[in-house]
Design a protein around this motif. Structure first.
Motif, short mmCIF file in Angstrom:
data_model
loop_
_atom_site.label_atom_id
_atom_site.label_comp_id
_atom_site.label_asym_id
_atom_site.label_seq_id
_atom_site.Cartn_x
_atom_site.Cartn_y
_atom_site.Cartn_z
N ILE A 1 -0.90 10.63 -3.65
CA ILE A 1 -1.88 9.43 -4.89
C ILE A 1 -1.60 8.27 -4.59
O ILE A 1 -1.90 7.02 -5.33
CB ILE A 1 -1.72 10.11 -6.59
N ILE A 2 -0.59 7.69 -4.12
CA ILE A 2 0.03 6.70 -4.05
C ILE A 2 -1.02 6.31 -3.05
O ILE A 2 -1.75 4.55 -3.18
CB ILE A 2 1.47 6.17 -3.62
N LEU A 3 -0.87 6.57 -1.32
CA LEU A 3 -2.16 7.01 -0.49
C LEU A 3 -2.64 7.13 -0.69
O LEU A 3 -4.03 5.64 -0.34
CB LEU A 3 -1.40 7.74 0.41
N ARG A 4 -3.69 7.65 -1.83
CA ARG A 4 -4.94 7.51 -2.24
C ARG A 4 -5.05 6.91 -2.81
O ARG A 4 -6.39 5.87 -2.89
CB ARG A 4 -5.41 9.00 -3.08
N LEU A 5 -4.63 5.73 -3.98
CA LEU A 5 -4.72 4.76 -4.86
C LEU A 5 -4.89 3.60 -3.88
O LEU A 5 -5.79 2.62 -3.84
CB LEU A 5 -3.54 4.11 -5.47
N HIS A 6 -4.32 3.55 -2.26
CA HIS A 6 -4.11 2.58 -1.48
C HIS A 6 -5.93 2.45 -0.88
O HIS A 6 -5.87 1.52 -0.37
CB HIS A 6 -2.82 3.07 -0.63
N GLN A 7 -6.13 3.62 -0.22
CA GLN A 7 -7.08 3.74 0.21
C GLN A 7 -8.50 3.35 -0.37
O GLN A 7 -8.79 3.29 -0.12
CB GLN A 7 -7.15 5.42 0.93
N THR A 8 -8.70 4.11 -2.20
CA THR A 8 -9.58 3.54 -2.49
C THR A 8 -9.39 2.31 -2.82
O THR A 8 -10.65 1.15 -3.02
CB THR A 8 -9.14 4.41 -4.17
N MET A 9 -8.16 1.29 -3.62
CA MET A 9 -8.42 -0.24 -3.29
C MET A 9 -9.18 -0.78 -2.08
O MET A 9 -9.38 -1.59 -2.04
CB MET A 9 -7.21 -0.52 -3.44
N ALA A 10 -8.77 0.19 -1.17
CA ALA A 10 -9.09 -0.44 1.12
C ALA A 10 -10.66 -0.14 0.86
O ALA A 10 -11.35 -1.84 1.27
CB ALA A 10 -8.51 -0.37 1.51
N LYS A 11 -11.03 0.29 -0.17
CA LYS A 11 -12.50 0.76 0.50
C LYS A 11 -13.35 -0.04 -0.87
O LYS A 11 -14.53 -0.09 -0.01
CB LYS A 11 -12.88 1.94 -0.10
N LYS A 12 -13.03 -0.84 -1.04
CA LYS A 12 -13.47 -1.12 -2.57
C LYS A 12 -13.01 -3.18 -1.83
O LYS A 12 -14.14 -3.40 -2.67
CB LYS A 12 -13.34 -0.63 -3.59
N GLY A 13 -12.52 -3.22 -1.47
CA GLY A 13 -12.06 -4.72 -0.74
C GLY A 13 -10.83 -5.41 -1.83
O GLY A 13 -10.81 -6.12 -1.99
N GLY A 14 -10.38 -4.32 -2.65
CA GLY A 14 -9.31 -4.92 -3.33
C GLY A 14 -7.79 -4.62 -2.88
O GLY A 14 -8.33 -4.69 -1.53
N ALA A 15 -7.20 -4.93 -3.65
CA ALA A 15 -5.63 -4.56 -3.50
C ALA A 15 -4.98 -3.74 -3.95
O ALA A 15 -4.76 -3.80 -5.34
CB ALA A 15 -5.23 -5.45 -3.17
N LEU A 16 -3.82 -3.35 -3.40
CA LEU A 16 -2.13 -2.51 -3.88
C LEU A 16 -1.30 -3.78 -4.05
O LEU A 16 -1.11 -3.61 -2.54
CB LEU A 16 -2.41 -0.99 -3.09
N GLN A 17 -0.29 -3.52 -4.51
CA GLN A 17 0.66 -4.07 -4.15
C GLN A 17 1.59 -3.22 -4.94
O GLN A 17 1.30 -3.09 -6.55
CB GLN A 17 0.39 -5.13 -5.21
N ILE A 18 3.04 -2.89 -4.30
CA ILE A 18 4.74 -2.24 -4.95
C ILE A 18 4.80 -3.56 -5.21
O ILE A 18 5.11 -4.19 -4.99
CB ILE A 18 5.02 -1.32 -3.94
N LYS A 19 5.41 -3.48 -6.64
CA LYS A 19 6.70 -4.68 -7.28
C LYS A 19 7.84 -3.99 -7.93
O LYS A 19 7.57 -2.83 -8.95
CB LYS A 19 5.63 -4.52 -8.67
N GLU A 20 9.02 -3.75 -7.75
CA GLU A 20 10.59 -3.64 -7.63
C GLU A 20 10.68 -2.23 -7.16
O GLU A 20 10.92 -1.86 -8.28
CB GLU A 20 10.74 -3.92 -9.41
N ALA A 21 10.09 -1.72 -6.05
CA ALA A 21 10.65 -0.13 -5.82
C ALA A 21 11.90 -0.12 -6.50
O ALA A 21 13.99 -1.42 -5.71
CB ALA A 21 10.04 0.22 -4.51
N SER A 22 12.68 1.01 -6.51
CA SER A 22 14.43 0.35 -6.57
C SER A 22 14.52 1.03 -4.67
O SER A 22 14.12 1.42 -4.84
CB SER A 22 14.64 2.05 -7.59
N PRO A 23 15.83 0.96 -4.71
CA PRO A 23 16.38 1.45 -3.60
C PRO A 23 16.24 2.79 -2.94
O PRO A 23 15.68 2.75 -1.79
CB PRO A 23 17.56 0.98 -3.70
#
Length: 99
Positions: free
Chosen positions: A59-81
């Motif tokens: 679902i993270i991958l799908r969100l990335h693809q959805t945002m890219a298709k619409k010209g938007g951006a997905l950013q990841i913040k503070e991922a744990s190790p």
């Protein structure tokens, strides 16, 4: 799994807290889709994400693809190790944007 949305105008920050599993992935996917439709940029704050199953990665991958298709951006913040290690092992870290 708890998800909190912080509205920052054209950016929506989703704070994930808990475990992203196959049991809650459909519900989280809906939240991701709603955010993708509403915002130009979606930030996934993963500081509280303890674990993600493969369904969570999808679902993270799908969100990335959805945002890219619409010209938007997905950013990841503070991922744990631990979560960062999974993203790196799966190759997702090579195309996701980290802030």
């Amino acid at each position: 799994m708890d998800v909190k949305l912080v509205n920052r105008g054209t950016t929506g920050e989703l704070l994930l807290n808990g475990r992203l599993t196959s049991a809650n992935a459909p519900e989280i996917d809906k939240i991701f889709n709603d955010a993708a439709a509403r915002f130009e940029t979606v930030v996934l704050n993963l500081s509280g994400l303890e674990y993600t199953a493969s369904s969570g990665l999808r679902i993270i991958l799908r969100l990335h693809q959805t945002m890219a298709k619409k010209g938007g951006a997905l950013q990841i913040k503070e991922a744990s190790p631990m979560v960062m290690e999974v993203l790196e092992m799966t190759g997702m870290a090579s195309f996701l944007s980290f802030i």
